[in-house]
Motif scaffolding. Structure first.
Motif, PDB file in Angstrom:
ATOM      1  N   THR A   5       0.844  -1.191  -0.052  1.00  0.00           N
ATOM      2  CA  THR A   5      -0.098  -0.042   0.113  1.00  0.00           C
ATOM      3  C   THR A   5       0.809   1.266  -0.129  1.00  0.00           C
ATOM      4  O   THR A   5       0.421   2.342  -0.798  1.00  0.00           O
ATOM      5  N   GLY A   6       2.025   1.068   0.866  1.00  0.00           N
ATOM      6  CA  GLY A   6       2.971   2.260   0.848  1.00  0.00           C
ATOM      7  C   GLY A   6       3.573   2.642  -0.563  1.00  0.00           C
ATOM      8  O   GLY A   6       3.477   3.611  -0.943  1.00  0.00           O
ATOM      9  N   ILE A   7       3.910   1.609  -1.376  1.00  0.00           N
ATOM     10  CA  ILE A   7       4.520   1.867  -2.390  1.00  0.00           C
ATOM     11  C   ILE A   7       3.443   2.378  -3.280  1.00  0.00           C
ATOM     12  O   ILE A   7       3.891   3.152  -4.530  1.00  0.00           O
ATOM     13  N   GLY A   8       2.034   1.753  -3.495  1.00  0.00           N
ATOM     14  CA  GLY A   8       1.376   2.251  -4.106  1.00  0.00           C
ATOM     15  C   GLY A   8       0.829   3.899  -3.977  1.00  0.00           C
ATOM     16  O   GLY A   8       0.731   4.453  -4.864  1.00  0.00           O
ATOM     17  N   TYR A   9       1.036   4.229  -2.757  1.00  0.00           N
ATOM     18  CA  TYR A   9       0.729   5.629  -2.479  1.00  0.00           C
ATOM     19  C   TYR A   9       1.841   6.577  -3.036  1.00  0.00           C
ATOM     20  O   TYR A   9       1.729   7.583  -3.607  1.00  0.00           O
ATOM     21  N   VAL A  48      -9.776   8.574 -15.570  1.00  0.00           N
ATOM     22  CA  VAL A  48     -10.949   8.421 -14.972  1.00  0.00           C
ATOM     23  C   VAL A  48     -11.222   7.007 -14.952  1.00  0.00           C
ATOM     24  O   VAL A  48     -11.733   6.385 -13.964  1.00  0.00           O
ATOM     25  N   MET A  49     -10.781   6.138 -16.166  1.00  0.00           N
ATOM     26  CA  MET A  49     -11.127   4.607 -16.146  1.00  0.00           C
ATOM     27  C   MET A  49     -10.184   4.039 -14.888  1.00  0.00           C
ATOM     28  O   MET A  49     -10.786   3.072 -14.458  1.00  0.00           O
ATOM     29  N   TRP A  50      -9.102   4.569 -14.723  1.00  0.00           N
ATOM     30  CA  TRP A  50      -8.411   3.900 -13.608  1.00  0.00           C
ATOM     31  C   TRP A  50      -9.069   4.145 -12.235  1.00  0.00           C
ATOM     32  O   TRP A  50      -8.743   3.412 -11.426  1.00  0.00           O
ATOM     33  N   PRO A  61      -5.064   3.834  -2.616  1.00  0.00           N
ATOM     34  CA  PRO A  61      -3.881   4.437  -3.518  1.00  0.00           C
ATOM     35  C   PRO A  61      -4.313   4.697  -4.840  1.00  0.00           C
ATOM     36  O   PRO A  61      -3.947   5.966  -5.186  1.00  0.00           O
ATOM     37  N   MET A  62      -4.911   3.747  -5.352  1.00  0.00           N
ATOM     38  CA  MET A  62      -5.534   4.123  -6.847  1.00  0.00           C
ATOM     39  C   MET A  62      -6.551   5.184  -6.825  1.00  0.00           C
ATOM     40  O   MET A  62      -6.588   6.130  -7.731  1.00  0.00           O
ATOM     41  N   LEU A  68      -6.551  12.870  -7.837  1.00  0.00           N
ATOM     42  CA  LEU A  68      -5.562  13.943  -8.172  1.00  0.00           C
ATOM     43  C   LEU A  68      -5.284  14.452  -9.486  1.00  0.00           C
ATOM     44  O   LEU A  68      -5.542  15.337 -10.083  1.00  0.00           O
ATOM     45  N   ALA A  69      -4.894  13.242 -10.227  1.00  0.00           N
ATOM     46  CA  ALA A  69      -4.409  13.585 -11.699  1.00  0.00           C
ATOM     47  C   ALA A  69      -5.633  13.784 -12.532  1.00  0.00           C
ATOM     48  O   ALA A  69      -5.335  14.729 -13.330  1.00  0.00           O
TER      49      ALA A  69
END
Length: 84
Positions: A5-9, A48-50, A61-62, A68-69
């Motif tokens: 999870t940390g890597i994802g964030y 938006v799809m992600w 994280p996703m 934000l993106a």
């Protein structure tokens, strides 16, 4: 929080924050002539799809990174249209 999870964030933060310099430059210069309109539009559609994918998987994280993106790319699109 797990290391995964940390890597994802971390990954999401870095890729999303990469749009901030473009947004800041657009506000400072009021000039977006060098930015192609289709790039942020296509990127926003992909983000938006992600985001939907992350919501369906309930992966924070996703969800956070793609939210934000999408916001930052929407600002770039608005700047491109407003600063013609």
């Amino acid at each position: 929080m797990t290391i995964i999870t940390g890597i994802g964030y971390c990954a999401g933060s870095l890729t999303s924050l990469g749009f901030i310099p473009q947004v800041v430059k657009g506000f400072q210069t009021k000039h977006m002539k060098d930015v192609a309109l289709w790039q942020p539009i296509l990127f926003t559609i992909g983000m938006v799809m992600w985001l939907i994918y992350g919501i369906l998987l309930r992966e924070m994280p996703m969800i956070a990174a793609n939210t934000l993106a999408v916001i930052l790319n929407a600002i770039v699109i608005w700047q491109k249209l407003a600063y013609k």
